[in-house]
Scaffold this motif. Structure first.
Motif, PDB file in Angstrom:
ATOM      1  N   PHE A 210       0.829  -1.199   0.000  1.00  0.00           N
ATOM      2  CA  PHE A 210       0.000   0.000   0.000  1.00  0.00           C
ATOM      3  C   PHE A 210       0.866   1.253   0.000  1.00  0.00           C
ATOM      4  N   LEU A 211       1.936   1.220   0.787  1.00  0.00           N
ATOM      5  CA  LEU A 211       2.870   2.349   0.789  1.00  0.00           C
ATOM      6  C   LEU A 211       3.509   2.538  -0.581  1.00  0.00           C
ATOM      7  N   LEU A 212       3.879   1.437  -1.211  1.00  0.00           N
ATOM      8  CA  LEU A 212       4.476   1.513  -2.545  1.00  0.00           C
ATOM      9  C   LEU A 212       3.537   2.232  -3.507  1.00  0.00           C
ATOM     10  N   GLN A 213       2.275   1.826  -3.532  1.00  0.00           N
ATOM     11  CA  GLN A 213       1.306   2.476  -4.403  1.00  0.00           C
ATOM     12  C   GLN A 213       1.130   3.953  -4.052  1.00  0.00           C
ATOM     13  N   THR A 214       1.096   4.232  -2.745  1.00  0.00           N
ATOM     14  CA  THR A 214       0.862   5.599  -2.292  1.00  0.00           C
ATOM     15  C   THR A 214       2.026   6.516  -2.644  1.00  0.00           C
ATOM     16  N   TYR A 215       3.242   6.073  -2.358  1.00  0.00           N
ATOM     17  CA  TYR A 215       4.411   6.896  -2.672  1.00  0.00           C
ATOM     18  C   TYR A 215       4.568   7.074  -4.183  1.00  0.00           C
ATOM     19  N   THR A 217       2.033   6.789  -6.655  1.00  0.00           N
ATOM     20  CA  THR A 217       0.918   7.418  -7.358  1.00  0.00           C
ATOM     21  C   THR A 217       0.578   8.800  -6.826  1.00  0.00           C
ATOM     22  N   TYR A 218       0.553   8.946  -5.503  1.00  0.00           N
ATOM     23  CA  TYR A 218       0.082  10.196  -4.911  1.00  0.00           C
ATOM     24  C   TYR A 218       1.200  11.097  -4.407  1.00  0.00           C
ATOM     25  N   GLU A 219       2.190  10.501  -3.727  1.00  0.00           N
ATOM     26  CA  GLU A 219       3.248  11.315  -3.144  1.00  0.00           C
ATOM     27  C   GLU A 219       4.368  11.627  -4.140  1.00  0.00           C
ATOM     28  N   ARG A 220       4.477  10.817  -5.173  1.00  0.00           N
ATOM     29  CA  ARG A 220       5.518  10.975  -6.201  1.00  0.00           C
ATOM     30  C   ARG A 220       6.914  10.936  -5.583  1.00  0.00           C
ATOM     31  N   GLN A 221       7.071  10.159  -4.533  1.00  0.00           N
ATOM     32  CA  GLN A 221       8.369   9.956  -3.897  1.00  0.00           C
ATOM     33  C   GLN A 221       8.953   8.648  -4.443  1.00  0.00           C
ATOM     34  N   PHE A 222       9.557   8.744  -5.618  1.00  0.00           N
ATOM     35  CA  PHE A 222       9.928   7.538  -6.352  1.00  0.00           C
ATOM     36  C   PHE A 222      11.115   6.800  -5.746  1.00  0.00           C
ATOM     37  N   VAL A 223      11.974   7.498  -5.028  1.00  0.00           N
ATOM     38  CA  VAL A 223      13.103   6.811  -4.381  1.00  0.00           C
ATOM     39  C   VAL A 223      12.592   5.873  -3.292  1.00  0.00           C
ATOM     40  N   LEU A 228      10.810   0.169  -1.596  1.00  0.00           N
ATOM     41  CA  LEU A 228       9.756  -0.788  -1.258  1.00  0.00           C
ATOM     42  C   LEU A 228       9.580  -1.825  -2.354  1.00  0.00           C
ATOM     43  N   ALA A 229       9.569  -1.378  -3.611  1.00  0.00           N
ATOM     44  CA  ALA A 229       9.395  -2.304  -4.732  1.00  0.00           C
ATOM     45  C   ALA A 229      10.536  -3.303  -4.798  1.00  0.00           C
ATOM     46  N   GLN A 230      11.745  -2.839  -4.578  1.00  0.00           N
ATOM     47  CA  GLN A 230      12.911  -3.718  -4.607  1.00  0.00           C
ATOM     48  C   GLN A 230      12.825  -4.770  -3.508  1.00  0.00           C
ATOM     49  N   ALA A 231      12.419  -4.348  -2.292  1.00  0.00           N
ATOM     50  CA  ALA A 231      12.298  -5.279  -1.177  1.00  0.00           C
ATOM     51  C   ALA A 231      11.207  -6.313  -1.448  1.00  0.00           C
ATOM     52  N   LEU A 232      10.072  -5.882  -1.970  1.00  0.00           N
ATOM     53  CA  LEU A 232       8.971  -6.792  -2.243  1.00  0.00           C
ATOM     54  C   LEU A 232       9.317  -7.775  -3.361  1.00  0.00           C
ATOM     55  N   HIS A 233       9.925  -7.270  -4.428  1.00  0.00           N
ATOM     56  CA  HIS A 233      10.294  -8.158  -5.533  1.00  0.00           C
ATOM     57  C   HIS A 233      11.360  -9.163  -5.112  1.00  0.00           C
ATOM     58  N   SER A 234      12.273  -8.725  -4.265  1.00  0.00           N
ATOM     59  CA  SER A 234      13.334  -9.617  -3.806  1.00  0.00           C
ATOM     60  C   SER A 234      12.760 -10.774  -2.991  1.00  0.00           C
ATOM     61  N   LYS A 235      11.773 -10.481  -2.151  1.00  0.00           N
ATOM     62  CA  LYS A 235      11.200 -11.530  -1.306  1.00  0.00           C
ATOM     63  C   LYS A 235      10.180 -12.372  -2.052  1.00  0.00           C
ATOM     64  N   TYR A 236       9.467 -11.766  -3.002  1.00  0.00           N
ATOM     65  CA  TYR A 236       8.406 -12.478  -3.733  1.00  0.00           C
ATOM     66  C   TYR A 236       8.654 -12.347  -5.238  1.00  0.00           C
ATOM     67  N   PRO A 237       9.655 -13.055  -5.757  1.00  0.00           N
ATOM     68  CA  PRO A 237      10.060 -12.877  -7.161  1.00  0.00           C
ATOM     69  C   PRO A 237       9.040 -13.379  -8.180  1.00  0.00           C
ATOM     70  N   ARG A 244       6.533  -5.496 -11.869  1.00  0.00           N
ATOM     71  CA  ARG A 244       6.264  -4.356 -12.744  1.00  0.00           C
ATOM     72  C   ARG A 244       6.426  -3.024 -12.022  1.00  0.00           C
ATOM     73  N   MET A 245       5.986  -2.973 -10.765  1.00  0.00           N
ATOM     74  CA  MET A 245       6.155  -1.728 -10.004  1.00  0.00           C
ATOM     75  C   MET A 245       7.634  -1.409  -9.822  1.00  0.00           C
ATOM     76  N   TYR A 246       8.445  -2.423  -9.663  1.00  0.00           N
ATOM     77  CA  TYR A 246       9.894  -2.256  -9.565  1.00  0.00           C
ATOM     78  C   TYR A 246      10.415  -1.557 -10.826  1.00  0.00           C
ATOM     79  N   GLY A 247       9.978  -2.044 -11.979  1.00  0.00           N
ATOM     80  CA  GLY A 247      10.385  -1.423 -13.239  1.00  0.00           C
ATOM     81  C   GLY A 247       9.849  -0.017 -13.411  1.00  0.00           C
ATOM     82  N   ARG A 248       8.604   0.208 -13.011  1.00  0.00           N
ATOM     83  CA  ARG A 248       8.007   1.536 -13.150  1.00  0.00           C
ATOM     84  C   ARG A 248       8.749   2.581 -12.312  1.00  0.00           C
TER      85      ARG A 248
END
Length: 334
Positions: A210-215, A217-223, A228-237, A244-248
């Motif tokens: 949820f934080l990943l989506q929020t940062y 889409t809404y907060e535009r804090q891409f770093v 978050l995307a890197q951590a999630l993809h690493s644990k759930y490949p 896809r969010m990792y790539g975006r």
């Protein structure tokens, strides 16, 4: 086998028997790694062992939620998911009739109604989603009052606080409904979600997503979104949404070499028919690969991938052209 449930309000949504809790945790990990059959097997065993506890039923319904998210254009599973949530609410209401301070029932009732609202919001039914907020918020707030150290409860509190401030500005149609609800606090909501992402037992990954989506889409804090995307993809490949969010995130930061690497992985998994990766993943991968080649001046390779994107779009876009089809054809023309 004797299964012990907490009789105190503190963290009462947790199952205290470690072997049963371990099954629940394994099942949750299987859900996020898009291994639904394995997840359902674990949750069915939890239900068999503790049939009066809502945890097994709730997380069993999460397999349906993530099936929906994995192919969001397909609405055929919505009804089954809503029926499962209604069953959980009824189960919790029976417990609350016996004990109005049953934190377990308050926690899972609020969660079930909250996920119903999330589905309706994602489908564009904002008034119905706001009404679900009216129903979901009181049990979550009460559970938090009874157990203020419970980090899992912070997922629901954080989602409400953030979106109660943000969404009325985005969708004015729901402003009349919001007068019946407490005002939101975007900053506090983010803090609560961050705490849940770090400390929650069952809601940790959902809070991270949820934080990943929020940062993003809404907060535009891409770093932060990238972290978050890197951590999630690493644990759930095996999870294509995390992939896809990792790539975006790389695209949004302008890191095209990294974005190309990630979307090339997505394309390969789509082409090899890896479970969970479907035409929607392929459509996006071909677009960003084509865009990468376009920016690099490798126009023939760009054209090949953009044409593949357009071909997939023609198969999956419904009444209107998707953004991917429009942008792919714009770049083909260029």
């Amino acid at each position: 086998m004797m299964v012990v449930l907490s009789s105190s309000p503190v963290q009462a949504q947790w199952i205290q028997d470690t072997s049963v809790d371990s099954r629940l945790q394994r099942g949750i990990d299987f859900v996020y790694n898009i291994e639904f059959a394995k997840a359902e097997k674990e949750f069915e065993e939890v239900i068999r062992l503790v049939p009066d506890h809502p945890a097994g039923y709730f997380f069993q319904s999460m397999t349906q939620w993530w099936r929906i998210l994995s192919n969001f254009e397909d609405e055929s599973r919505d009804k089954e998911f809503l029926v499962a949530l209604d069953k959980i609410v009824s189960m919790c209401d029976k417990r609350l009739d016996k004990d109005e301070n049953d934190v377990t029932a308050l926690f899972y009732k609020g969660g079930a109604v909250g996920f119903q609202g999330r589905l309706r919001a994602n489908r564009g039914s904002w008034l119905a989603a706001a009404n679900d907020g009216l129903v979901a918020l009181p049990p979550i707030r009460k559970a938090f009052k009874l157990d203020p150290t419970n980090s899992d409860v912070l997922l629901g509190m954080g989602i409400y606080n953030y979106y109660a401030e943000v969404i009325p500005g985005q969708y004015p149609i729901i402003k009349p409904v919001m007068i019946f609800l407490p005002s939101g606090d975007k900053k506090k909501g983010l803090e609560q979600l961050e705490t849940a992402a770090q400390k929650a037992r069952y809601a940790k990954v959902e809070a991270m997503y949820f934080l990943l989506q929020t940062y993003f889409t809404y907060e535009r804090q891409f770093v932060r979104a990238l972290e978050l995307a890197q951590a999630l993809h690493s644990k759930y490949p095996r999870n294509p949404l995390f992939h896809r969010m990792y790539g975006r995130c790389y695209v949004s930061l302008g890191y095209w070499s990294e974005a190309f690497r990630v979307f090339s992985e997505v394309e390969e998994k789509y082409r090899n028919h890896q479970p969970g990766y479907d035409v929607y993943d392929g459509r996006e991968a071909y677009y960003y690969i084509g865009r990468h080649f376009f920016l690099a001046g490798r126009l023939e390779e760009s054209l090949q991938n953009l044409l593949r994107c357009d071909e997939v779009c023609k198969r999956v876009d419904k009444s209107n052209a998707s953004g991917f089809m429009a942008m792919a054809n714009l770049m083909i023309g260029m």
